[in-house]
Scaffold this active site. Structure first.
Site, short mmCIF file in Angstrom:
data_model
loop_
_atom_site.label_atom_id
_atom_site.label_comp_id
_atom_site.label_asym_id
_atom_site.label_seq_id
_atom_site.Cartn_x
_atom_site.Cartn_y
_atom_site.Cartn_z
N THR A 188 0.81 -1.22 0.00
CA THR A 188 0.00 0.00 0.00
C THR A 188 0.84 1.26 0.00
OG1 THR A 188 -0.15 0.08 2.42
CG2 THR A 188 -1.81 -1.22 1.26
N ASP A 189 2.02 1.22 0.61
CA ASP A 189 2.87 2.41 0.67
C ASP A 189 3.34 2.80 -0.72
OD1 ASP A 189 3.99 4.44 2.12
OD2 ASP A 189 5.63 3.28 2.96
N ASP A 190 3.88 1.85 -1.46
CA ASP A 190 4.31 2.14 -2.83
C ASP A 190 3.14 2.53 -3.71
OD1 ASP A 190 7.33 1.46 -3.49
OD2 ASP A 190 6.68 0.08 -1.94
N ARG B 23 -0.65 8.66 4.58
CA ARG B 23 -0.28 8.75 3.16
C ARG B 23 -1.46 8.40 2.28
NH1 ARG B 23 4.81 6.62 3.09
NH2 ARG B 23 5.49 8.78 3.33
N LEU C 75 1.39 5.10 7.02
CA LEU C 75 0.68 4.54 5.87
C LEU C 75 -0.75 5.05 5.79
CD1 LEU C 75 1.83 0.80 5.80
CD2 LEU C 75 2.87 2.80 4.75
#
Length: 664
Positions: free
Chosen positions: A397-399, A473, A470
């Protein structure tokens, strides 16, 4: 192309010059140099990939591996030894982050590697290392995974290692525990270790290579099992008793069940090192464990599966003639996305060829298969991005959030296909919201806390916890694309951030060091989603950032904050952490605050002539308290983003308008 031809800062207001601080010209010049520095590092196919810099344990482990399998590359060993010795501390030990104290696992591994490579125990550097290791408690104080590597060479008794029953691969999804209740990285490390634990493939070292001297007096023949809690009933004691039971039943286990489990584990492992993956989970520990497991299963060096695993592992080598290094993985997707954002926000035109090529590269890296995440997440459509070049089973999920924030800033070549990609990837991202309202990295709801007491979980990373960075973001992304801020997912995410704020106003950062990282990302996410930034709870986050500004105007924080939160916000100033803090404070408005001006001054003064910044400290997190990594691109792209964030906010633009909105 000259840097002056690249920069294109906001000019939408006629009084722009009046809005700038006294350092306008310096900011413009620094921005142009930083842009030029990043653009000249772009790869021919459009992506960026900086080095990931870590501690000495990777080279130490690789020497151990070469000796275990009896295939020592003498030249490579010499280069690994040089790497290890360069990182020995004055007290004789080795640490796991720059500036940190000697750490027992890193120190024993380094000592063993040096001894295997032929270093005399009487050499001064070995005597100093031995003294520090014994002061830290010696081999008995190492974690389970490190002890297992010693067991491979007969230097720790297998009987005292926690059992890693390979039958766990057969447990159904409805069971209280199964392999998909663990984090993806633990799963990828533990299944090969389960195979290894079954075979216990031990290469006995000659007497002069053994480690008897690293056991404190009286401990080598002692009971070296993990100690139990003082209370009778704890999850830790339950699992330790279960471990004793499993070991007692080991000889009685039904043969066909064990054989079936080994077959399933082997198939699981081989499938995930095949096409579309640069090694098992494309990350160092899993890849090395996989190579050991394949060897004990009978795979030869000529076997195509093993040959691919070995080639993928060699892809982590950084062949610097002065200092050979091993990287834990490669970060092209992450680095490319952040760099696009930094360049676009700083004024590089959205139709610039460099951004167009980078966006095309990212679009080509979208993952379209249902990987391990699909076990816990029934979302029907595959999407998302992984961290590495090829890692189709493990997008995160971060990328994905960072990639979507980057793609929205680049002029789309095909508007309709971009809209379809956004729809698909955004749905995938939202599907990972966990029951507590937050987002984890690779899986959904892998948050069962009692699993942390399992005996083989002392690497502090068996779960994939939700975290403030996360979650914020994701909210930042949603804000930029005009997502309905009254939607339940947004409201739940905001509640999660409120609930996870520390009493002093800061937020814990899971994937960056640490409270500066978490607090910056939360404040940036709250502004993007349209939250009123004058609320007391939000301003407490800003005030906390200001409270830990250094006298030189910068900010710094060490990895030691994961061990001791009382040291949060304390550390030598770094470029990346200063950039994060400046952006966090800017998000709250009042751009004339002295903290912002002093932070900008630090960044301007510390920029190198080539447009980059120096940064020795580690500001990235792998496993808190266990493994950290320095992203070499952080010192280059985040300061540029901070300078451009300040300029854009002063101009009234906020962030740059993107090419995707939810109403599209």
């Amino acid at each position: 192309m000259r840097s002056a031809d690249i920069i294109s800062l906001p000019t939408t207001r006629p009084d722009l010059e009046e809005c700038y601080s006294p350092n306008d010209d310096e900011i413009l010049s620094a921005t142009a140099r930083a842009q030029a520095n990043l653009l000249q590092q772009q790869k021919p196919d459009g992506h960026w990939c900086g080095e990931l810099i870590v501690d000495s344990t990777l080279c130490s482990d690789y020497i151990v591996f070469m000796h275990w399998c009896g295939e020592v590359d003498a030249q490579l060993q010499r280069r690994c030894v040089r790497h290890i010795l360069k990182r020995q501390l004055p007290d004789g030990g080795w640490n796991i982050y720059h500036g940190g104290p000697s750490e027992i696992n890193a120190s024993v591994k380094a000592y063993l590697a040096l001894k295997l490579a032929g270093s005399s125990v009487d050499a001064p550097f070995m005597r100093e290392a031995r003294a520090t290791i014994l002061r830290l408690g010696g081999i008995p104080q190492m974690n389970t995974f490190s002890k297992l590597y010693l067991a491979l060479l007969g230097q720790f008794p297998w009987k005292y290692l926690p059992a890693i029953p390979i039958e766990m691969v057969l447990l159904p999804k409805w069971a209280p525990f199964h392999i998909y209740k663990m984090s993806s990285w633990s799963r990828a490390m533990l299944l090969p270790l389960g195979i290894i634990n079954h075979f216990k493939p031990t290469r006995v070292l000659p007497g002069d290579k053994q480690l008897h001297e690293l056991y404190p007096l009286g401990t080598e023949q002692a009971d070296l099992r993990l100690p139990r809690s003082e209370k009778f009933w704890t999850w830790r004691n339950f699992f330790l008793r279960l471990d004793d039971t499993l070991k007692f039943l080991q000889p009685l286990r039904i043969g066909h069940l064990r054989r079936r489990a080994l077959e399933v584990a082997e198939r699981w492992m081989v499938e995930r090192i095949g096409e579309g993956s640069d090694g098992l989970a494309a990350v160092y520990p899993a890849m090395l464990n996989c190579m050991i497991a394949l060897r004990v299963l009978g795979y030869t060096k000529k076997n195509p599966t093993y040959a691919k695993a070995e080639k993928d592992f060699a892809g982590l080598f950084l062949d610097d003639p002065e200092d050979f290094r091993l990287q834990p993985c490669l970060s092209p997707v992450w680095d490319t996305a952040i760099t696009i954002i930094s360049l676009a926000e700083s004024g590089v035109a959205p139709e610039h060829p460099a951004l167009q090529k980078a966006a095309d590269w990212l679009i080509g890296k979208e993952v379209r298969i249902r990987g391990d995440w699909a076990v816990n997440n029934p979302y029907p459509e595959a999407s998302g991005w992984a961290f590495e070049y090829n890692n189709v089973y493990y997008p995160d999920t971060d990328d994905t959030a960072m990639v979507l924030m980057a793609l929205r800033l680049v002029q789309p070549r095909h508007r309709q296909s971009l809209n379809e990609l956004f729809r698909r990837a955004l749905g995938w991202q939202l599907s990972f919201q966990c029951d507590d309202g937050g987002w984890g990295a690779f899986d959904k709801n892998v948050t069962t806390e009692w699993l942390e007491d399992m005996p083989f979980a002392d690497h502090n990373a068996i779960l994939d916890p939700t975290c403030s960075d996360l979650t914020a973001r994701t909210l930042e992304l949603l804000g930029y694309i005009g997502f309905d801020r009254n939607a339940k997912c947004v409201r739940d995410g905001l509640k999660y951030l409120i609930d996870t704020q520390d009493n002093d106003g800061s937020w814990y950062g899971r994937w960056g060091v640490n409270y500066i990282y978490g607090t910056w990302q939360v404040l940036r996410g709250l502004r993007a989603i349209g939250e009123d930034m004058t609320q007391d709870w939000i301003l407490r986050g800003r005030d906390w950032l200001e409270s830990c500004q250094n006298n030189d105007g910068g900010w710094g924080e060490t990895c030691g904050t994961y061990e001791d939160p009382s040291t949060k916000g304390i550390g030598a100033s770094t470029a990346s952490q200063t950039a994060w803090a400046v952006m966090g404070i800017c998000a709250c408005g009042d751009l004339d605050r002295s903290s912002i001006q002093r932070g900008l001054g630090y960044l301007l003064r510390s920029q190198r002539p080539d447009g980059s910044w120096d940064e020795e400290q580690i500001t990235g997190t792998g496993f808190p308290r266990t493994f950290y990594l320095k992203y070499d691109m952080y010192r280059q792209n985040f300061p540029l983003l901070a300078l451009s964030t300040y300029v854009n906010y002063r101009s009234g633009l906020g962030t740059r308008p993107g090419f995707y909105r939810c109403e599209d």
